[in-house]
Design an enzyme around this catalytic site. Structure first.
Site, PDB file in Angstrom:
ATOM      1  N   LYS A  46       0.838  -1.214   0.000  1.00  0.00           N
ATOM      2  CA  LYS A  46       0.000   0.000   0.000  1.00  0.00           C
ATOM      3  C   LYS A  46       0.871   1.261   0.000  1.00  0.00           C
ATOM      4  O   LYS A  46       0.660   2.173  -0.796  1.00  0.00           O
ATOM      5  CB  LYS A  46      -0.914   0.037   1.239  1.00  0.00           C
ATOM      6  N   ARG A 104      -9.751   1.111   8.269  1.00  0.00           N
ATOM      7  CA  ARG A 104      -9.366  -0.264   8.573  1.00  0.00           C
ATOM      8  C   ARG A 104     -10.494  -1.058   9.171  1.00  0.00           C
ATOM      9  O   ARG A 104     -10.315  -2.225   9.484  1.00  0.00           O
ATOM     10  CB  ARG A 104      -8.239  -0.255   9.602  1.00  0.00           C
ATOM     11  N   ARG A 106      11.801  -5.946   4.931  1.00  0.00           N
ATOM     12  CA  ARG A 106      11.588  -4.493   4.799  1.00  0.00           C
ATOM     13  C   ARG A 106      12.520  -3.682   5.708  1.00  0.00           C
ATOM     14  O   ARG A 106      12.742  -4.017   6.856  1.00  0.00           O
ATOM     15  CB  ARG A 106      10.143  -4.136   5.130  1.00  0.00           C
ATOM     16  N   ARG A 131      11.434  -1.565  10.946  1.00  0.00           N
ATOM     17  CA  ARG A 131      10.320  -0.985  11.698  1.00  0.00           C
ATOM     18  C   ARG A 131      10.097  -1.746  13.003  1.00  0.00           C
ATOM     19  O   ARG A 131      10.222  -2.967  13.021  1.00  0.00           O
ATOM     20  CB  ARG A 131       9.051  -1.039  10.836  1.00  0.00           C
ATOM     21  N   ARG A 160      -0.935  -8.312  13.656  1.00  0.00           N
ATOM     22  CA  ARG A 160      -1.475  -7.388  12.650  1.00  0.00           C
ATOM     23  C   ARG A 160      -2.278  -8.152  11.591  1.00  0.00           C
ATOM     24  O   ARG A 160      -3.329  -7.690  11.144  1.00  0.00           O
ATOM     25  CB  ARG A 160      -0.340  -6.597  11.989  1.00  0.00           C
TER      26      ARG A 160
HETATM   27  P1  AP5 Z   1       4.828  -1.635   1.944  1.00  0.00           P
HETATM   28  O1  AP5 Z   1       4.520  -0.766   0.778  1.00  0.00           O
HETATM   29  O2  AP5 Z   1       5.553  -1.057   3.105  1.00  0.00           O
HETATM   30  O3  AP5 Z   1       3.492  -2.398   2.432  1.00  0.00           O
HETATM   31  P2  AP5 Z   1       2.220  -1.839   3.204  1.00  0.00           P
HETATM   32  O4  AP5 Z   1       1.026  -2.472   2.546  1.00  0.00           O
HETATM   33  O5  AP5 Z   1       2.262  -0.350   3.278  1.00  0.00           O
HETATM   34  O6  AP5 Z   1       2.394  -2.543   4.613  1.00  0.00           O
HETATM   35  P3  AP5 Z   1       2.460  -1.932   6.079  1.00  0.00           P
HETATM   36  O7  AP5 Z   1       3.221  -2.940   6.911  1.00  0.00           O
HETATM   37  O8  AP5 Z   1       2.939  -0.521   6.085  1.00  0.00           O
HETATM   38  O9  AP5 Z   1       0.984  -1.980   6.495  1.00  0.00           O
HETATM   39  P4  AP5 Z   1       0.521  -1.872   7.939  1.00  0.00           P
HETATM   40  O10 AP5 Z   1      -0.934  -1.801   7.744  1.00  0.00           O
HETATM   41  O11 AP5 Z   1       1.005  -2.954   8.844  1.00  0.00           O
HETATM   42  O12 AP5 Z   1       1.228  -0.594   8.528  1.00  0.00           O
HETATM   43  P5  AP5 Z   1       0.785   0.895   8.711  1.00  0.00           P
HETATM   44  O13 AP5 Z   1       1.991   1.716   8.694  1.00  0.00           O
HETATM   45  O14 AP5 Z   1      -0.353   1.246   7.833  1.00  0.00           O
HETATM   46  O15 AP5 Z   1       5.665  -2.896   1.390  1.00  0.00           O
HETATM   47  C1  AP5 Z   1       6.233  -3.848   2.280  1.00  0.00           C
HETATM   48  C2  AP5 Z   1       7.629  -4.269   1.797  1.00  0.00           C
HETATM   49  O16 AP5 Z   1       7.491  -4.936   0.556  1.00  0.00           O
HETATM   50  C3  AP5 Z   1       8.604  -3.103   1.553  1.00  0.00           C
HETATM   51  O17 AP5 Z   1       9.913  -3.504   1.903  1.00  0.00           O
HETATM   52  C4  AP5 Z   1       8.511  -2.872   0.040  1.00  0.00           C
HETATM   53  O18 AP5 Z   1       9.712  -2.333  -0.467  1.00  0.00           O
HETATM   54  C5  AP5 Z   1       8.258  -4.285  -0.459  1.00  0.00           C
HETATM   55  N1  AP5 Z   1       7.425  -4.312  -1.674  1.00  0.00           N
HETATM   56  C6  AP5 Z   1       6.343  -3.529  -1.957  1.00  0.00           C
HETATM   57  N2  AP5 Z   1       5.821  -3.856  -3.174  1.00  0.00           N
HETATM   58  C7  AP5 Z   1       6.599  -4.890  -3.642  1.00  0.00           C
HETATM   59  C8  AP5 Z   1       6.568  -5.678  -4.836  1.00  0.00           C
HETATM   60  N3  AP5 Z   1       5.642  -5.467  -5.809  1.00  0.00           N
HETATM   61  N4  AP5 Z   1       7.491  -6.649  -4.972  1.00  0.00           N
HETATM   62  C9  AP5 Z   1       8.429  -6.876  -4.018  1.00  0.00           C
HETATM   63  N5  AP5 Z   1       8.535  -6.161  -2.871  1.00  0.00           N
HETATM   64  C10 AP5 Z   1       7.609  -5.182  -2.687  1.00  0.00           C
HETATM   65  O19 AP5 Z   1       0.200   0.848  10.222  1.00  0.00           O
HETATM   66  C11 AP5 Z   1       1.080   0.615  11.309  1.00  0.00           C
HETATM   67  C12 AP5 Z   1       0.287   0.626  12.604  1.00  0.00           C
HETATM   68  O20 AP5 Z   1      -0.311   1.927  12.811  1.00  0.00           O
HETATM   69  C13 AP5 Z   1      -0.892  -0.347  12.688  1.00  0.00           C
HETATM   70  O21 AP5 Z   1      -0.499  -1.659  13.052  1.00  0.00           O
HETATM   71  C14 AP5 Z   1      -1.745   0.325  13.769  1.00  0.00           C
HETATM   72  O22 AP5 Z   1      -1.211   0.125  15.053  1.00  0.00           O
HETATM   73  C15 AP5 Z   1      -1.598   1.809  13.415  1.00  0.00           C
HETATM   74  N6  AP5 Z   1      -2.616   2.243  12.444  1.00  0.00           N
HETATM   75  C16 AP5 Z   1      -2.405   2.645  11.160  1.00  0.00           C
HETATM   76  N7  AP5 Z   1      -3.559   2.959  10.565  1.00  0.00           N
HETATM   77  C17 AP5 Z   1      -4.535   2.750  11.479  1.00  0.00           C
HETATM   78  C18 AP5 Z   1      -5.966   2.873  11.448  1.00  0.00           C
HETATM   79  N8  AP5 Z   1      -6.630   3.269  10.354  1.00  0.00           N
HETATM   80  N9  AP5 Z   1      -6.654   2.569  12.593  1.00  0.00           N
HETATM   81  C19 AP5 Z   1      -6.019   2.187  13.716  1.00  0.00           C
HETATM   82  N10 AP5 Z   1      -4.679   2.022  13.801  1.00  0.00           N
HETATM   83  C20 AP5 Z   1      -3.940   2.295  12.692  1.00  0.00           C
HETATM   84 MG    MG Z   2       2.551   1.032   4.833  1.00  0.00          MG
END
Ligand code: AP5
Ligand code: MG
Length: 222
Positions: free
Chosen positions: A17, A93, A130, A162, A173
Site C-alpha cells: 500500500k 481499517r 523491509r 520498523r 497485525r
Molecule cells: P509496503 O509498501 O511497506 O506495504 P504496506 O502495505 O504499506 O504494509 P504496512 O506494513 O505498512 O501496512 P501496515 O498496515 O502494517 O502498517 P501501517 O503503517 O499502515 O511494502 C512492504 C515491503 O514490501 C517493503 O519492503 C517494500 O519495499 C516491499 N514491496 C512492496 N511492493 C513490492 C513488490 N511489488 N514486490 C516486491 N517487494 C515489494 O500501520 C502501522 C500501525 O499503525 C498499525 O499496526 C496500527 O497500530 C496503526 N494504524 C495505522 N492505521 C490505522 C488505522 N486506520 N486505525 C487504527 N490504527 C492504525
Molecule cells: Mg505502509
C-alpha cells in the site's frame, strides 16, 4: 492536467500500500495520506500522543478509532484534499472508520477502493526483508537497499527495521486484518466501490495495473 482522484487502498500488511500510494499520489497529483506514517511521525516527535500510539503500534494493535478518525479528518482539512482528492493508505481499517469517512466526505464520495491482493506467504517474506527510513519513511528492503550504507537516498536519514516488523507483531497485525479489515472489502463491494488488483510481481507492473484500473473506472463514468 490529469483529473484528481479520491482513492482508498486496502490490503494486508506488506501488500505494498505504502509503496504504491506514493506512486499513485504522484501520478494523479493528489495527497498521500497514511495513518501509519502520521503515527510514526508523532512517535518520532516524542509527543504524548506519539507515546500512546507507540504502545498500540509496537504490539500490532489498532490505535483507537476516535483518535484515528480525528487525525485523518484534520489531515484531510489541512491538505486541501477536497479540491483534487487523495490516496488513503491504511485508513479506513474497519467499518466504523469507513462510515466516518463517508460521513465526512458527504456530499462527495470516494471514487474507488482498491484491494491490493497478495498471498500471505509473500507478505511475510516482504515484511521480514523491509527496511524504512527513520526520518522520511521511504521503503527499502534487504534486497533493494539504499545506495550508501543504510543511509536514505532521499533525505540521508538512517534506514532501519520498523519496530512492528517483529514476528509477534506481524502475526497480530495479520489477525486483526482478517477480523476487522477483511469485512470492509464486503462493505465496499456492496456499495459498488471495490476493485481487486493483484499486488504481486515487480512494483512497476503493479503500478501500471493500478493506474489502468483507476482509468477504466473513470471511463465507466465513476
Ligand atoms: P509496503 O509498501 O511497506 O506495504 P504496506 O502495505 O504499506 O504494509 P504496512 O506494513 O505498512 O501496512 P501496515 O498496515 O502494517 O502498517 P501501517 O503503517 O499502515 O511494502 C512492504 C515491503 O514490501 C517493503 O519492503 C517494500 O519495499 C516491499 N514491496 C512492496 N511492493 C513490492 C513488490 N511489488 N514486490 C516486491 N517487494 C515489494 O500501520 C502501522 C500501525 O499503525 C498499525 O499496526 C496500527 O497500530 C496503526 N494504524 C495505522 N492505521 C490505522 C488505522 N486506520 N486505525 C487504527 N490504527 C492504525
Ligand atoms: Mg505502509
Amino acid at each position: 492536467m490529469i483529473p484528481g482522484v479520491r482513492l482508498v487502498l486496502l490490503g494486508k500488511q506488506g501488500s505494498g500500500k505504502g509503496t504504491q500510494a506514493v506512486r499513485l499520489a504522484r501520478h494523479f497529483v493528489v495527497h498521500h495520506v497514511s495513518t501509519g506514517d502520521m503515527f510514526r511521525a508523532a512517535v518520532r516527535a516524542g509527543t504524548e500522543f506519539g507515546r500512546k500510539a507507540r504502545e498500540y503500534m509496537d504490539s500490532g494493535e489498532l490505535v483507537p478509532d476516535e483518535v484515528t478518525i480525528g487525525i485523518v479528518k484534520e489531515r484531510l482539512e489541512q491538505a486541501g484534499t477536497k479540491r483534487r482528492g487523495f490516496v488513503l493508505d491504511g485508513f479506513p481499517r474497519n467499518v466504523a472508520q469507513a462510515q466516518a469517512l463517508s460521513d465526512y466526505l458527504a456530499p462527495q464520495d470516494i471514487h474507488l477502493v482498491i484491494d491490493l491482493e497478495v498471498a500471505t506467504e509473500v507478505v511475510l517474506k516482504r515484511l521480514a526483508a523491509r527496511r524504512v527510513c527513520s526520518s522520511c519513511g521511504t521503503n527499502y528492503s534487504v534486497d533493494v537497499p539504499p545506495a550508501v550504507n543504510w543511509t536514505c537516498d532521499v533525505c540521508d536519514g538512517e534506514v532501519v527495521q520498523r519496530a512492528d516488523d517483529t514476528e509477534t507483531a506481524i502475526r497480530r497485525r495479520l489477525e486483526i486484518y482478517q477480523k476487522n479489515t477483511a469485512p470492509l472489502v464486503a462493505w465496499y463491494k456492496d456499495r459498488d466501490h471495490l476493485d481487486v488488483v493483484c499486488g504481486e510481481g515487480p512494483p512497476d507492473e503493479v503500478t501500471s495495473r493500478l493506474i489502468d484500473t483507476i482509468d477504466r473506472r473513470r471511463e465507466a463514468g465513476v
